[in-house]
Design an enzyme around this catalytic site. Structure first.
Site, PDB file in Angstrom:
ATOM      1  N   LYS A  13       0.795  -1.157   0.327  1.00  0.00           N
ATOM      2  CA  LYS A  13      -0.486   0.115   0.068  1.00  0.00           C
ATOM      3  C   LYS A  13       0.704   1.115  -0.142  1.00  0.00           C
ATOM      4  O   LYS A  13       0.687   2.506   0.712  1.00  0.00           O
ATOM      5  CB  LYS A  13      -0.381   0.087   1.620  1.00  0.00           C
ATOM      6  CG  LYS A  13      -1.990  -1.417   0.958  1.00  0.00           C
ATOM      7  CD  LYS A  13      -2.737  -1.973  -0.085  1.00  0.00           C
ATOM      8  CE  LYS A  13      -3.687  -0.164  -0.268  1.00  0.00           C
ATOM      9  NZ  LYS A  13      -4.181  -0.631  -1.647  1.00  0.00           N
TER      10      LYS A  13
ATOM     11  N   GLY B 171       1.745   1.813  -3.034  1.00  0.00           N
ATOM     12  CA  GLY B 171       1.848   2.642  -4.204  1.00  0.00           C
ATOM     13  C   GLY B 171       2.782   2.128  -5.281  1.00  0.00           C
ATOM     14  O   GLY B 171       3.154   2.502  -5.844  1.00  0.00           O
TER      15      GLY B 171
ATOM     16  N   HIS C 219       7.273  -7.009  -1.855  1.00  0.00           N
ATOM     17  CA  HIS C 219       7.186  -6.574  -0.770  1.00  0.00           C
ATOM     18  C   HIS C 219       8.154  -7.036   0.054  1.00  0.00           C
ATOM     19  O   HIS C 219       7.841  -7.149   1.324  1.00  0.00           O
ATOM     20  CB  HIS C 219       6.636  -6.180  -0.175  1.00  0.00           C
ATOM     21  CG  HIS C 219       4.825  -6.270  -1.242  1.00  0.00           C
ATOM     22  ND1 HIS C 219       4.847  -4.853  -1.512  1.00  0.00           N
ATOM     23  CD2 HIS C 219       3.493  -6.352  -1.754  1.00  0.00           C
ATOM     24  CE1 HIS C 219       3.089  -4.617  -2.209  1.00  0.00           C
ATOM     25  NE2 HIS C 219       2.990  -5.764  -2.138  1.00  0.00           N
TER      26      HIS C 219
ATOM     27  N   TYR D  93       6.369   8.293  -2.114  1.00  0.00           N
ATOM     28  CA  TYR D  93       5.150   8.431  -2.879  1.00  0.00           C
ATOM     29  C   TYR D  93       4.695  10.145  -3.329  1.00  0.00           C
ATOM     30  O   TYR D  93       4.086  10.117  -4.191  1.00  0.00           O
ATOM     31  CB  TYR D  93       4.425   7.945  -1.620  1.00  0.00           C
ATOM     32  CG  TYR D  93       2.792   7.867  -2.894  1.00  0.00           C
ATOM     33  CD1 TYR D  93       1.861   6.870  -2.883  1.00  0.00           C
ATOM     34  CD2 TYR D  93       2.085   8.744  -1.987  1.00  0.00           C
ATOM     35  CE1 TYR D  93       1.130   6.896  -3.575  1.00  0.00           C
ATOM     36  CE2 TYR D  93       0.642   8.516  -2.438  1.00  0.00           C
ATOM     37  CZ  TYR D  93       0.059   7.680  -2.853  1.00  0.00           C
ATOM     38  OH  TYR D  93      -1.707   7.024  -3.490  1.00  0.00           O
TER      39      TYR D  93
ATOM     40  N   SER E  39      -0.039   8.170 -15.904  1.00  0.00           N
ATOM     41  CA  SER E  39      -0.140   8.047 -14.940  1.00  0.00           C
ATOM     42  C   SER E  39      -1.168   8.779 -13.522  1.00  0.00           C
ATOM     43  O   SER E  39      -0.262   8.246 -11.754  1.00  0.00           O
ATOM     44  CB  SER E  39       1.473   8.231 -14.544  1.00  0.00           C
ATOM     45  OG  SER E  39       1.528   6.693 -15.268  1.00  0.00           O
TER      46      SER E  39
ATOM     47  N   GLN F  73      -6.104   9.670 -11.211  1.00  0.00           N
ATOM     48  CA  GLN F  73      -7.384   9.830 -12.113  1.00  0.00           C
ATOM     49  C   GLN F  73      -7.507   8.598 -13.277  1.00  0.00           C
ATOM     50  O   GLN F  73      -8.557   8.408 -13.453  1.00  0.00           O
ATOM     51  CB  GLN F  73      -7.728  11.564 -11.936  1.00  0.00           C
ATOM     52  CG  GLN F  73      -8.156  12.008 -11.039  1.00  0.00           C
ATOM     53  CD  GLN F  73      -6.872  12.112 -10.020  1.00  0.00           C
ATOM     54  OE1 GLN F  73      -5.824  12.250 -10.889  1.00  0.00           O
ATOM     55  NE2 GLN F  73      -7.311  13.063  -9.043  1.00  0.00           N
ATOM     56  N   ALA F  74      -6.664   9.025 -13.392  1.00  0.00           N
ATOM     57  CA  ALA F  74      -6.641   8.745 -15.541  1.00  0.00           C
ATOM     58  C   ALA F  74      -5.857   6.497 -15.123  1.00  0.00           C
ATOM     59  O   ALA F  74      -6.657   5.643 -15.545  1.00  0.00           O
ATOM     60  CB  ALA F  74      -5.282   8.905 -16.427  1.00  0.00           C
TER      61      ALA F  74
ATOM     62  N   LYS G  49      -8.726   5.933  -3.110  1.00  0.00           N
ATOM     63  CA  LYS G  49      -8.747   7.040  -3.091  1.00  0.00           C
ATOM     64  C   LYS G  49      -7.848   8.177  -3.733  1.00  0.00           C
ATOM     65  O   LYS G  49      -7.417   9.292  -4.020  1.00  0.00           O
ATOM     66  CB  LYS G  49      -9.056   7.920  -1.222  1.00  0.00           C
ATOM     67  CG  LYS G  49     -10.373   7.746  -1.146  1.00  0.00           C
ATOM     68  CD  LYS G  49     -10.434   8.622   0.482  1.00  0.00           C
ATOM     69  CE  LYS G  49     -11.271   8.420   0.810  1.00  0.00           C
ATOM     70  NZ  LYS G  49     -12.451   9.127   2.326  1.00  0.00           N
TER      71      LYS G  49
END
Length: 273
Positions: free
Chosen positions: A38, A40, A93, A178, A212, A215-216, A235
């Site tokens: 989480k 990114g 990870h 991030y 990237s 929203q896209a 979100k």
């Protein structure tokens, strides 16, 4: 289940997978993408794939990008990976010292993505409670206690950070934040391309950046990630540990003041400086 002191989700990892990793044969042109869950990782993977699209002659949307999550048994196959053409993308990870030794022997380039632990924890909490077939938590307070003790999937964020931080100056390792990508995505894409040796024009970098944005990516999440897409791109907001003004993320909506202070203290204890 637990492997070498770190808990992993049985729905994704097995002891057989880790045994296979011991004999995994990395290549010098493999691209390793490392991050705690989480932080990114899907975003970074997306940027690297788009960069490869614009770098490899003859690559089309129908061509497979050869990618594997190293520790996930439903994807990993040593024999299948051997058939992949270069460059391969190896996402993970895992801690630095849990990666296959051949990655370092062959000097593969490693991109390491970090995110503010407060937003990471909140995103991880929602992921656990939203996605079917993985354990859920009764409350945020319960998850926070487990997160701080490192008793969540892939273990402690802070142990992961300490382990990778020892290699922040290695020539084949590049750290990315991030929050920096969020603040200036175009600059981040350019830095990633330069580190990986991709020759991209300014126009290509701008196009990759546009494709990237959160929203896209969310708009195409069903196409790129199937049913899990809506959980991965929930979100896309952030907040920083301190100092820099930026878009405020979810953590202030869930963290108690005492929890915020506890995480600040833990962060300073593990990563001061």
């Amino acid at each position: 289940f637990t492997h070498q002191g770190i808990p992993y989700p049985v729905t994704m990892c097995t002891s057989e997978t880790f045994q296979a990793l011991d004999t995994f044969e990395a290549r010098s042109d493999d691209i390793v993408l490392a991050s705690y869950p989480k932080c990114g990782s899907n975003w970074l993977l997306h940027i690297v794939i788009l960069s490869l699209e614009n770098t490899i002659n003859g690559w089309t949307k129908e061509s497979p990008i050869n990618f594997s999550y190293q520790e996930c048994n439903f994807i990993l196959s040593r024999f299948r990976m051997k058939q992949f053409s270069s460059p391969r993308i190896l996402a993970t990870h895992l801690h630095y010292d849990k990666l296959p030794g051949s990655i370092f022997e062959n000097n593969a380039k490693i991109l390491v993505l970090f995110r503010n632990p407060k937003d990471t924890a909140v995103s991880f909490f929602h992921f656990h409670n939203d996605v079917p077939d993985i354990p859920s938590y009764g409350s945020w307070d319960e998850f926070f206690r487990q997160f701080m003790k490192g008793q969540v999937s892939w273990g402690s964020y802070f142990d992961f950070a300490i382990n990778w931080n020892k290699h922040i100056d290695d020539a084949n390792v590049k750290f990315i934040l991030y929050e920096d990508l969020k603040e200036n995505l175009t600059s981040g894409v350019k830095q990633i391309a330069e580190f990986l040796g991709f020759s991209l024009t300014e126009e290509q970098i701008e196009t990759i950046s546009t494709r990237s944005t959160f929203q896209a990516m969310r708009a195409k999440s069903q196409e790129t990630h199937g049913a899990v897409g809506r959980f991965l791109f929930r979100k896309g907001k952030i907040a920083l540990v301190s100092g820099i003004s930026s878009e405020v993320g979810d953590w202030k909506n869930l963290f108690r003041e005492t929890q915020s202070q506890a995480m600040d203290e833990k962060f300073q204890e593990c990563l001061a400086g």
